[in-house]
Design a protein around this motif. Structure first.
Motif, short mmCIF file in Angstrom:
data_model
loop_
_atom_site.label_atom_id
_atom_site.label_comp_id
_atom_site.label_asym_id
_atom_site.label_seq_id
_atom_site.Cartn_x
_atom_site.Cartn_y
_atom_site.Cartn_z
N LEU A 111 6.84 33.38 29.37
CA LEU A 111 8.16 33.83 29.85
C LEU A 111 8.90 32.73 30.60
CD1 LEU A 111 7.15 37.41 30.98
CD2 LEU A 111 8.40 36.77 28.91
N ASP A 112 8.18 31.66 30.96
CA ASP A 112 8.82 30.52 31.62
C ASP A 112 9.68 29.76 30.61
OD1 ASP A 112 7.40 31.26 33.88
OD2 ASP A 112 5.82 29.75 33.59
N ALA A 113 10.60 28.96 31.14
CA ALA A 113 11.44 28.13 30.26
C ALA A 113 10.52 27.29 29.37
CB ALA A 113 12.34 27.24 31.10
N PRO A 114 10.81 27.18 28.10
CA PRO A 114 12.06 27.57 27.44
C PRO A 114 12.05 28.98 26.86
CG PRO A 114 10.76 26.28 25.91
CD PRO A 114 9.96 26.39 27.19
N ASP A 115 11.14 29.87 27.33
CA ASP A 115 11.07 31.26 26.84
C ASP A 115 10.99 31.27 25.31
OD1 ASP A 115 11.06 34.06 26.69
OD2 ASP A 115 13.23 34.15 26.62
N LYS A 116 10.02 30.53 24.80
CA LYS A 116 9.83 30.40 23.36
C LYS A 116 8.34 30.49 23.08
CE LYS A 116 12.58 27.50 21.36
NZ LYS A 116 13.53 28.03 20.41
N ILE A 117 8.00 31.06 21.92
CA ILE A 117 6.61 31.15 21.51
C ILE A 117 6.51 30.83 20.03
CG2 ILE A 117 6.80 33.65 21.10
CD1 ILE A 117 3.85 33.89 22.08
N GLY A 118 5.45 30.13 19.67
CA GLY A 118 5.20 29.79 18.28
C GLY A 118 3.98 30.52 17.77
N VAL A 119 4.17 31.35 16.74
CA VAL A 119 3.09 32.17 16.18
C VAL A 119 3.12 32.10 14.66
CG1 VAL A 119 3.03 33.74 18.16
CG2 VAL A 119 4.51 34.27 16.23
N HIS A 120 1.99 32.36 14.04
CA HIS A 120 1.95 32.40 12.58
C HIS A 120 2.68 33.63 12.07
CE1 HIS A 120 -0.76 29.07 12.24
NE2 HIS A 120 -1.81 29.69 12.74
N PRO A 121 3.32 33.51 10.91
CA PRO A 121 3.98 34.66 10.29
C PRO A 121 3.01 35.42 9.36
CG PRO A 121 4.54 32.69 9.09
CD PRO A 121 3.66 32.26 10.23
#
Length: 163
Positions: free
Chosen positions: A122-132
């Protein structure tokens, strides 16, 4: 949902996302060999179960973190935890080992899996990378959008400090 169905689902929901296609990766060491646009936002996912095989959990942390299952159990009041089998992973989330992802929740028809997401996402940059739902790509989206998708699907999700 397969990879293209996940992309279509995100698009239909109006969720902004980016895709990084890459070779198949089965663990964090292999992912480290891939050039990623947001390496600090990549996720490590652990699919675990309790000792009675009654409760299943997806623990999602930043890729460089280690998860102490005993400490997690104590902090979150679960029974003793161990890794779920490949058969359980396929039966519940329709995934293979190496492709575990919070987006697999979309395949959990009975909403059996409880999701625990590391608060650090949830910290900046508020981004997450996950497999589709496939380990040949990584989808980058806002953490809040992922949390909303999981809640809308009906699975429980908690943001907790892990590690």
């Amino acid at each position: 949902m397969n990879k293209q169905e996940v992309y279509d689902f995100l698009y239909d929901k109006g969720i902004s996302f980016e895709i990084t296609e890459h070779k198949a990766v089965y663990n964090m060491d292999e992912l480290a060999e891939v050039e990623l646009p947001y390496p600090d936002a990549d996720a490590k996912n652990l699919f675990v179960r309790d000792d009675k095989k009654r409760n299943y959990y997806l623990i999602t942390v930043k890729g460089d973190k280690r998860v102490d299952l005993k400490a997690f159990q104590q902090q979150n009041g679960t029974r003793r935890l161990s890794f779920a089998s490949a058969d359980d992973l396929m039966a519940i989330m329709k995934l293979i080992p190496g492709a575990v992802t919070p987006l697999g929740i979309l395949n959990d028809a009975e909403c059996r899996v409880q999701v625990y997401l590391d608060r650090d996402f949830l910290d900046a940059p508020d981004k997450i990378g996950v497999h589709p739902n496939d380990n040949t790509a990584t989808v980058w989206l806002k953490t809040e959008d992922l949390l909303t998708l999981i809640k809308e699907h009906g699975n429980t999700v908690q943001t907790v400090q892990i590690g």
